[in-house]
Design an enzyme around this catalytic site. Structure first.
Site, short mmCIF file in Angstrom:
data_model
loop_
_atom_site.label_atom_id
_atom_site.label_comp_id
_atom_site.label_asym_id
_atom_site.label_seq_id
_atom_site.Cartn_x
_atom_site.Cartn_y
_atom_site.Cartn_z
N GLU A 58 0.82 -1.21 0.00
CA GLU A 58 0.00 0.00 0.00
C GLU A 58 0.85 1.26 0.00
O GLU A 58 0.45 2.29 -0.55
CB GLU A 58 -0.95 0.01 1.20
CG GLU A 58 -2.09 -1.00 1.11
CD GLU A 58 -1.72 -2.39 1.59
OE1 GLU A 58 -0.52 -2.63 1.89
OE2 GLU A 58 -2.62 -3.25 1.68
N PHE A 120 -12.01 -7.32 13.74
CA PHE A 120 -10.89 -7.77 12.91
C PHE A 120 -10.54 -6.69 11.89
O PHE A 120 -11.39 -6.19 11.16
CB PHE A 120 -11.26 -9.06 12.19
CG PHE A 120 -10.16 -9.55 11.28
CD1 PHE A 120 -8.91 -9.93 11.79
CD2 PHE A 120 -10.36 -9.62 9.91
CE1 PHE A 120 -7.91 -10.36 10.96
CE2 PHE A 120 -9.35 -10.05 9.07
CZ PHE A 120 -8.12 -10.42 9.60
N GLN A 121 -9.29 -6.30 11.86
CA GLN A 121 -8.75 -5.27 10.96
C GLN A 121 -9.45 -3.92 11.11
O GLN A 121 -9.55 -3.16 10.16
CB GLN A 121 -8.78 -5.75 9.51
CG GLN A 121 -7.86 -6.94 9.30
CD GLN A 121 -7.62 -7.28 7.84
OE1 GLN A 121 -8.47 -7.07 6.99
NE2 GLN A 121 -6.44 -7.82 7.56
N LYS A 170 -18.06 -0.95 5.55
CA LYS A 170 -18.47 -1.98 4.60
C LYS A 170 -19.97 -1.90 4.34
O LYS A 170 -20.41 -2.11 3.21
CB LYS A 170 -18.08 -3.35 5.16
CG LYS A 170 -17.77 -4.33 4.04
CD LYS A 170 -17.06 -5.56 4.55
CE LYS A 170 -17.01 -6.60 3.45
NZ LYS A 170 -16.35 -7.84 3.89
N MET A 483 23.98 8.90 2.73
CA MET A 483 23.81 10.20 3.35
C MET A 483 24.10 10.14 4.85
O MET A 483 24.69 11.06 5.41
CB MET A 483 22.40 10.72 3.09
CG MET A 483 22.17 12.13 3.59
SD MET A 483 23.33 13.30 2.87
CE MET A 483 22.40 13.92 1.48
C1 LIG Z 1 12.19 5.71 5.71
C2 LIG Z 1 13.46 6.38 6.06
N1 LIG Z 1 14.29 5.82 6.96
C3 LIG Z 1 15.47 6.42 7.26
C4 LIG Z 1 15.83 7.59 6.67
C5 LIG Z 1 17.15 8.26 7.04
N2 LIG Z 1 18.04 8.32 5.87
C6 LIG Z 1 18.13 9.42 5.10
S1 LIG Z 1 19.18 9.21 3.81
C7 LIG Z 1 19.55 7.66 4.29
C8 LIG Z 1 20.53 6.82 3.52
C9 LIG Z 1 20.03 6.48 2.17
O1 LIG Z 1 20.90 5.50 1.63
P1 LIG Z 1 20.75 5.02 0.14
O2 LIG Z 1 19.35 4.71 -0.18
O3 LIG Z 1 21.74 3.95 -0.13
O4 LIG Z 1 21.11 6.32 -0.71
P2 LIG Z 1 22.48 7.16 -0.73
O5 LIG Z 1 22.43 8.16 0.36
O6 LIG Z 1 23.60 6.21 -0.56
O7 LIG Z 1 22.47 7.82 -2.07
C10 LIG Z 1 18.85 7.31 5.45
C11 LIG Z 1 18.98 6.03 6.15
C12 LIG Z 1 14.92 8.15 5.74
N3 LIG Z 1 15.15 9.32 5.14
N4 LIG Z 1 13.76 7.52 5.44
#
Ligand SMILES: Cc1ncc(C[n+]2csc(CCOP(=O)(O)OP(=O)(O)O)c2C)c(N)n1
Lengths: 568, 180
Positions: A58, A120-121, A170, A483
């Protein structure tokens, strides 16, 4: 006794489908389940009018609806079942709320007699989504369906757009009634367009004509208001340099003379530094997000601020506006343009050019033509952009590659960017690209995604295969949550706590999902791979192995002033 | 500088609105001192009155967010001196204590309070007034033991001749007809 023949009655479920068709919906994204089955059953008779894309989760359905809405300007529609279906949709709804994306999300709900019994749900969808929707409503009677849908579509797309959730029990789906649909364009308690104060227009024009160092900040409001040409007209007449926010990207062409680059944490050097030199800032449909302003106490202190926005709650929220002009910028910008003088500001513009040259020398050149053996993200993105003639729709996930894509991909036309700005949702990219391609089948849609975020919604490769959606994917694999690793390197003594990824065989995964793909490990293979990406009929993925510890620069460190932007 | 504000929120009478309204305050870390909710003088329109202690800047931001709620028609912010307000308090004291001396009766008279109900065990006293006044009576009566005490939220009307909302409503209905 003779009985007068009843007018034709239809079920609530069929009314849901007809209401969608009445609102001009031709595609929706969703996932079935018990509490929404009657609507799916009704949909089965209408596939000629309503194309349903079955996603694999979803969250994917909502992100796809977002991608669709962002490139078309129309309302994106998602449909999910009760309980876990609805909770899985929450991330996408929140993302749409923060990025002002018009959505209508339909969730099934247990029968009204069971509400509040922990059936349920059963989950309190209205309660959960209240803070992340523009409006939400639980429909408990079939008769209420047409009005609730008319209201939902009107609210989602008018004023400052946003997501609306309709939770339908529903029994309301089964109930029968005489259907009649009437669109809505007035709600007593809702003012989508605030009144414009015309004295403020005069004052704005006066300040602009007096300013020696004015700067415009272009936000997504320009795109949402379809005000791109009005913005250009204003900028060109007054000769004012314009920077853009992440979501304002592509509102003005990349190569426009007055385009001085992106604002904010990983934006360009010149606009960030010059923010603290400007004597006037004209903010157009943007909200001074903290990723744009850095430390507010040291933000634009020499400048007077003119703020144009459709949402009165944004004015004076983060930055005090000396002049505030409420309304749709499509209407208000021309009023200002009329009153501003044509002034030659080429000297001021040259100051930006000087800083841009520094950035080009110290960062951009090295990123595009790296001296190291491994590929860099910027060079891959730059080459892909060129291969699409700088005119594709760019979708991104979240992380380093997102900032790199925003910096190195170029644009000729508006509504060419789909990225998660306010929420920064990893996993957004792949499903959003599906929606974008459904919305603009005639344009090339290219997704940049990291190896981390790709694995958050990787199952949507199944949707791409089943529904034959020709999206182009560039996986930038650095074997890190890049990042976060960058922040660890810069601010946590290189302690790489849980950011290294031992990855699966992505090529094998693509094969399993019947996704044509290739691996690029070296520079000499890059061009031919990109050629395949562009020319292949149907979906295609290239996985580029990039420098593991590359960094995105420039960077405004958290808590610093925008003019303290670091080049290294 | 923090000061007292009275916010009048006019809205459609929809379930769940009260929680949406209070969320706006909690998200901005503004503590609600008192809240009341009732019909307004205008048919079909609900009025929520909220008292907070905060800065002008913060309250204006809160008002912006309140007006953004779809079912809120309009909200108005008043300073303490712009409104006439009142609270009501009920006190339960033991009837025996009242009968023992005439001191309790004297206090009730002096504070313009009145007796609502007397039973063999207890007597219920009512007083309306400002918080300081109802509080003072509480302290006086409590010398004789107050077994239950409750104070309502604040109700307030402005010092203007009629409800600000009436003009506003007329204006938007006019806009609607010109659109049609
Ligand atoms: C759902 C979610 N969880 C955690 C984060 C924190 N976060 C921001 S950037 C990042 C790393 C992303 O790594 P990747 O997808 O390999 O991309 P890159 O930065 O290496 O280009 C994380 C963990 C986020 N933005 N969203």
């Amino acid at each position: 006794m003779f009985k007068k023949k009843d007018k034709k009655k239809i079920s609530g479920s069929e009314a849901v489908i007809l209401s969608l068709i009445n609102e001009g919906v031709d595609v929706l994204f969703g996932y079935p389940g018990g509490a929404i089955m009657p609507v799916y059953d009704a949909m089965h008779d209408y596939y000629d009018k309503l194309n349903h894309i079955l996603t694999r989760h979803e969250q994917g359905a909502i992100h796809a609806a977002q991608g669709y809405a962002r490139v078309t300007g129309k309302v994106g529609v998602g449909i999910v079942t009760s309980g876990p279906g609805a909770t899985n949709a929450v991330t996408g709804i929140a993302d749409a709320m923060l990025d002002s994306t018009p959505l209508v999300v339909i969730s099934g709900q247990v029968a009204s007699s069971l509400l509040g019994t922990d059936a349920f749900q059963e989950i309190d969808v209205v309660g959960i989504t209240q803070p992340i929707t523009k409006w939400n409503y639980q429909i408990k009677r079939a008769e209420d369906i047409p009005e609730a849908f008319a209201k939902a579509f009107y609210l989602a797309k008018s004023g400052r757009p946003g997501p609306v959730v309709l939770d339908i029990t529903k029994d309301a789906q089964f109930g029968e009634f005489e259907y009649e649909y009437k669109k809505i364009d007035f709600i007593r308690s809702y003012r989508p367009l605030p009144k414009t104060d015309y004295t403020q227009i005069d004052e704005a024009a006066r300040l602009i004509n007096l300013a020696k160092k004015p700067m415009a900040l272009i936000g997504q409001g320009v795109i949402l208001g379809n005000a791109e040409s009005e913005a250009l007209e204003f900028l060109e007449k007054s000769d004012i340099p314009a920077a853009y926010t992440l979501l304002g990207l592509s509102a003005i062409p990349s190569d426009h003379r007055l385009n001085i680059g992106m604002l904010g944490m990983h934006g360009h050097y010149a606009p960030n530094v010059k923010t603290n030199d400007a004597d006037l800032i004209i903010a157009v449909g943007m909200r001074f997000d903290d990723r744009v302003t850095g430390n507010l106490d040291k933000y634009a202190k020499k400048a007077k601020i003119i703020h144009l926005d459709i949402d009165p709650a944004e004015v004076n929220k983060n930055v005090y506006a000396d002049v505030s002009i409420l309304g749709n910028v499509k209407v208000t910008l021309p009023l200002i343009s009329e009153k501003v003088s044509s002034i030659d500001r080429s000297e001021w513009l040259k100051e930006f050019q000087g800083l841009t040259n520094i950035e080009t020398r110290k960062i951009i050149k090295k990123e595009i033509n790296p001296s190291h053996k491994k590929l860099s993200m910027g060079e891959v993105i730059h080459r892909v952009s060129q291969a699409f003639d700088d005119d594709a729709i760019m979708v991104t996930d979240v992380g380093q590659h997102q900032m790199m894509a925003a910096r190195y991909f170029k644009f000729k036309q508006t509504r060419s960017v789909v990225t998660s700005g306010g929420l920064g949702t990893m996993g957004f990219g792949l499903p959003a690209a599906i929606g974008a391609k459904m919305g603009k089948p005639d344009r090339d849609v290219v997704l940049f995604v990291g190896d981390g975020g790709f694995q958050m919604t990787i199952q949507e490769l199944g949707t791409i295969f089943q529904s034959k959606i020709p999206v182009k994917v560039v996986l930038l694999n650095n074997s890190f949550l890049g990042m976060v690793r960058q922040w660890q390197e810069l601010f946590f003594d290189k302690r790489y706590a849980s950011t290294e990824l031992i990855n699966p065989d992505f090529q094998g995964i693509c094969k399993g999902y019947h996704m044509p793909s290739e691996l690029v490990e070296s520079r000499d293979k890059l061009d031919s791979a990109i050629k395949n990406l562009v020319e292949h009929e149907g979906p295609y993925l290239i996985e580029a192995i990039v420098e593991k510890e590359g960094n995105v620069f420039p960077m405004v460190p958290a808590g610093a002033s925008v003019s303290d932007i670091r080049l290294e | 500088m923090k000061q007292e504000f009275t916010i009048s929120i006019f809205s459609e009478n929809h379930i769940g609105l009260l929680s949406q309204v209070s969320t706006v305050f909690t998200r901005r870390n503004v503590n609600i001192e008192s809240i009341t909710s009732s019909e307004s003088a205008i048919h079909g329109i609900h009025k929520i009155t909220i008292i907070v202690f905060t800065t002008r800047e913060q309250i204006e931001k809160v008002r912006g967010q309140l007006d953004k709620l779809i079912d809120v028609i309009k909200s108005y912010v008043f300073k303490a001196e712009d409104v006439i307000h009142q609270e009501i308090a009920l006190y339960k004291v033991s009837t025996a204590a009242i009968l023992e001396s005439d001191e309790v009766e004297r206090i009730i008279r002096k504070h313009n309070a009145r007796i609502l109900e007397i039973t063999k065990e207890y007597t219920v006293v009512e007083k309306s007034g400002h918080k300081s006044e109802t509080q003072e009576l509480f302290e006086k009566l409590n010398q004789f033991g107050v077994t239950q005490f409750v104070r309502s939220g604040r109700v307030a009307v402005t010092k203007l001749k009629k409800e600000l909302l009436s003009d506003y409503l007329k204006k938007i209905e006019d806009e609607k007809t010109t659109k049609d």
